[in-house]
Write a protein that holds these residues in place. Sequence first.
Motif, mmCIF file in Angstrom:
data_model
loop_
_atom_site.group_PDB
_atom_site.id
_atom_site.type_symbol
_atom_site.label_atom_id
_atom_site.label_comp_id
_atom_site.label_asym_id
_atom_site.label_seq_id
_atom_site.Cartn_x
_atom_site.Cartn_y
_atom_site.Cartn_z
ATOM 1 N N TRP A 67 29.362 30.716 45.804
ATOM 2 C CA TRP A 67 29.895 30.808 44.439
ATOM 3 C C TRP A 67 29.142 31.797 43.579
ATOM 4 C CZ3 TRP A 67 34.516 29.312 42.962
ATOM 5 C CH2 TRP A 67 35.181 28.370 43.724
ATOM 6 N N LYS A 68 27.867 32.042 43.871
ATOM 7 C CA LYS A 68 27.161 33.090 43.126
ATOM 8 C C LYS A 68 27.681 34.471 43.505
ATOM 9 C CE LYS A 68 24.676 32.817 40.394
ATOM 10 N NZ LYS A 68 24.970 32.656 38.955
ATOM 11 N N GLY A 69 28.113 34.627 44.751
ATOM 12 C CA GLY A 69 28.762 35.877 45.135
ATOM 13 C C GLY A 69 30.072 36.069 44.390
ATOM 14 N N ILE A 70 30.845 34.992 44.232
ATOM 15 C CA ILE A 70 32.097 35.061 43.464
ATOM 16 C C ILE A 70 31.804 35.354 41.995
ATOM 17 C CG2 ILE A 70 34.110 33.730 42.712
ATOM 18 C CD1 ILE A 70 33.918 32.190 45.367
ATOM 19 N N HIS A 71 30.783 34.710 41.451
ATOM 20 C CA HIS A 71 30.386 34.949 40.057
ATOM 21 C C HIS A 71 29.994 36.408 39.854
ATOM 22 C CE1 HIS A 71 27.421 33.986 36.539
ATOM 23 N NE2 HIS A 71 28.541 34.525 36.116
ATOM 24 N N ALA A 72 29.260 36.985 40.804
ATOM 25 C CA ALA A 72 28.851 38.389 40.700
ATOM 26 C C ALA A 72 30.063 39.314 40.661
ATOM 27 C CB ALA A 72 27.940 38.752 41.872
ATOM 28 N N PHE A 73 31.044 39.052 41.508
ATOM 29 C CA PHE A 73 32.254 39.889 41.534
ATOM 30 C C PHE A 73 33.012 39.785 40.213
ATOM 31 C CE2 PHE A 73 36.829 40.306 42.295
ATOM 32 C CZ PHE A 73 36.876 41.588 42.841
ATOM 33 N N ILE A 74 33.175 38.554 39.705
ATOM 34 C CA ILE A 74 33.913 38.348 38.450
ATOM 35 C C ILE A 74 33.174 39.002 37.285
ATOM 36 C CG2 ILE A 74 34.698 36.610 36.798
ATOM 37 C CD1 ILE A 74 35.202 34.746 39.139
ATOM 38 N N ALA A 75 31.849 38.810 37.217
ATOM 39 C CA ALA A 75 31.063 39.375 36.112
ATOM 40 C C ALA A 75 31.109 40.900 36.131
ATOM 41 C CB ALA A 75 29.622 38.886 36.192
ATOM 42 N N GLY A 76 31.040 41.497 37.311
ATOM 43 C CA GLY A 76 31.127 42.954 37.405
ATOM 44 C C GLY A 76 32.489 43.470 36.965
ATOM 45 N N ALA A 77 33.542 42.798 37.388
ATOM 46 C CA ALA A 77 34.893 43.214 37.007
ATOM 47 C C ALA A 77 35.120 43.063 35.502
ATOM 48 C CB ALA A 77 35.923 42.403 37.785
ATOM 49 N N LEU A 78 34.644 41.962 34.925
ATOM 50 C CA LEU A 78 34.814 41.737 33.488
ATOM 51 C C LEU A 78 34.034 42.760 32.671
ATOM 52 C CD1 LEU A 78 34.636 37.829 33.221
ATOM 53 C CD2 LEU A 78 36.655 39.287 33.043
ATOM 54 N N ALA A 79 32.826 43.104 33.097
ATOM 55 C CA ALA A 79 32.035 44.111 32.379
ATOM 56 C C ALA A 79 32.734 45.464 32.413
ATOM 57 C CB ALA A 79 30.639 44.218 32.997
ATOM 58 N N PHE A 80 33.336 45.800 33.544
ATOM 59 C CA PHE A 80 34.064 47.069 33.667
ATOM 60 C C PHE A 80 35.269 47.088 32.724
ATOM 61 C CE2 PHE A 80 37.249 49.849 35.587
ATOM 62 C CZ PHE A 80 36.496 50.990 35.853
ATOM 63 N N LEU A 81 35.953 45.943 32.599
ATOM 64 C CA LEU A 81 37.142 45.869 31.742
ATOM 65 C C LEU A 81 36.792 45.754 30.262
ATOM 66 C CD1 LEU A 81 39.302 43.391 33.872
ATOM 67 C CD2 LEU A 81 39.617 45.862 33.670
ATOM 68 N N PHE A 82 35.668 45.098 29.953
ATOM 69 C CA PHE A 82 35.324 44.823 28.557
ATOM 70 C C PHE A 82 34.662 45.987 27.840
ATOM 71 C CE2 PHE A 82 34.895 39.925 29.192
ATOM 72 C CZ PHE A 82 36.283 39.856 29.226
ATOM 73 N N TRP A 83 34.023 46.920 28.571
ATOM 74 C CA TRP A 83 33.141 47.887 27.922
ATOM 75 C C TRP A 83 33.883 48.763 26.915
ATOM 76 C CZ3 TRP A 83 32.594 53.379 28.274
ATOM 77 C CH2 TRP A 83 31.476 53.855 27.593
ATOM 78 N N LYS A 84 34.965 49.376 27.330
ATOM 79 C CA LYS A 84 35.673 50.288 26.411
ATOM 80 C C LYS A 84 36.281 49.569 25.215
ATOM 81 C CE LYS A 84 36.607 54.175 29.460
ATOM 82 N NZ LYS A 84 37.631 55.038 30.114
ATOM 83 N N PRO A 85 36.965 48.432 25.396
ATOM 84 C CA PRO A 85 37.474 47.724 24.204
ATOM 85 C C PRO A 85 36.373 47.315 23.236
ATOM 86 C CG PRO A 85 38.542 46.899 26.172
ATOM 87 C CD PRO A 85 37.451 47.803 26.629
ATOM 88 N N PHE A 86 35.239 46.866 23.754
ATOM 89 C CA PHE A 86 34.138 46.450 22.883
ATOM 90 C C PHE A 86 33.523 47.639 22.160
ATOM 91 C CE2 PHE A 86 32.937 42.203 25.113
ATOM 92 C CZ PHE A 86 34.146 41.690 24.690
ATOM 93 N N GLN A 87 33.459 48.785 22.842
ATOM 94 C CA GLN A 87 32.890 49.969 22.208
ATOM 95 C C GLN A 87 33.772 50.480 21.073
ATOM 96 O OE1 GLN A 87 29.633 49.715 23.382
ATOM 97 N NE2 GLN A 87 29.717 51.898 23.074
#
Length: 409
Positions: A330-350
């Motif tokens: 599940w930590k491997g799944i968490h890592a994948f989700i967190a990486g994908a969310l950071a990639f999607l969130f960066w531009k909208p947040f900026q």
Amino acid sequence: MRYKPYIQTLLFAALSVLLVFCMIRFPQDSFHAALRGLKIWWDVVFPALLPFMILSEIMMGFGVVHFIGVLLEPLMRPLFKVPGTGGFVMAMGFSSGYPVGPKLATQLRQQKLVTRAEGERLVCFTSTTDPLFIFGAVAVGFFHDATLGITIAIANYVGALLVGIMLRFHDRRGQITSYTTDQNQPLLLRALQAMHRARLKERRPFGQLMGDAVMSSFQTLFVIGGFIIIFSVIIEFISMGAISIVLASILTTVLSLFQLPEDLSQVFVIGFFEVTQSMQYMSELNTPIGMEIKLAVASALVAWGGISVHAQVASIISSTDMRYKPYFIWKGIHAFIAGALAFLFWKPFQSLALFQFTLPAFAEQTPTGGLILTWNNFQHIGLFASLFLLGLALISYMIHLISKRRLNN
């Protein structure tokens, strides 16, 4: 396999002998690596975790955890399939970082306040890094921009909550703790009664309770320090030898399929074992990499935690019947989700002006580039934990009122 235990014994023995040989062959490198691990533990981990570990033990003795458990039952049970006491573990785990969540989940399991399945769920999604590390070490220390910590923090905590919801399906046939659905008494009164009963059951005087909390916290922190130091040495030897080259070459092939720079392969190799050094290595890369890629990689590795943290968690839960394998998966799944969310969130947040302000650093940098803690840091972490618990309590109480109204109708 008939010979599998013998092969495992031989493998572990060979690895330990190899590590001792490397320490004898490269004593200077081993010493500096161990000193680096000791500095990380003493400067950041020890002062950040010790107060929260002691206070959490005291709160469990005074029945505060039982109070929070009843109060958060309407929220935690249907959402994460864990008892309300999991809300306390989640708040402390999110605010204090590795490995406070697994430590508290282990204590709940030892006191039979959670079943094995519920304890494993808690260990998997409450084991996250803390705001101190995200804002102070990663955002300020390595990327030199505190606002980037918002993207990493939200990606990690939202990812952990999503993992917690998915963990509802973990060990679906496992036992669950009994709980009351009595709607006649007010929720707050039931919570107070549960705290009072727990306090009466706790027969240790305050002095003994305080002493036991300090001793237990020190013991856990020294174990954590030992893991940090030994893995710092292991990472040093891996980065020096052929193992790093082989792993990096394999990852280079995988990264090329996604058109990512091959320099990131070394970041993943180091980050697999330990996060802090991988963040430093990535900040020193000369290859031009888009900020969204850097944040995605950083967020994924922070969520993963490194084998060093995994070893700490495995050591902590070994005193119970909870298993390490679900945590690894599940930590491997968490890592994948967190990486994908950071990639999607960066531009909208900026693009949002709301996030274009200067954040107070959770740790101050020293002239030599290290990090030190100040009283302000503990105020930020304590405020984060308090507000998080208060928000959970308000949501839980609203759910309770809605369900009570439906029953009355």
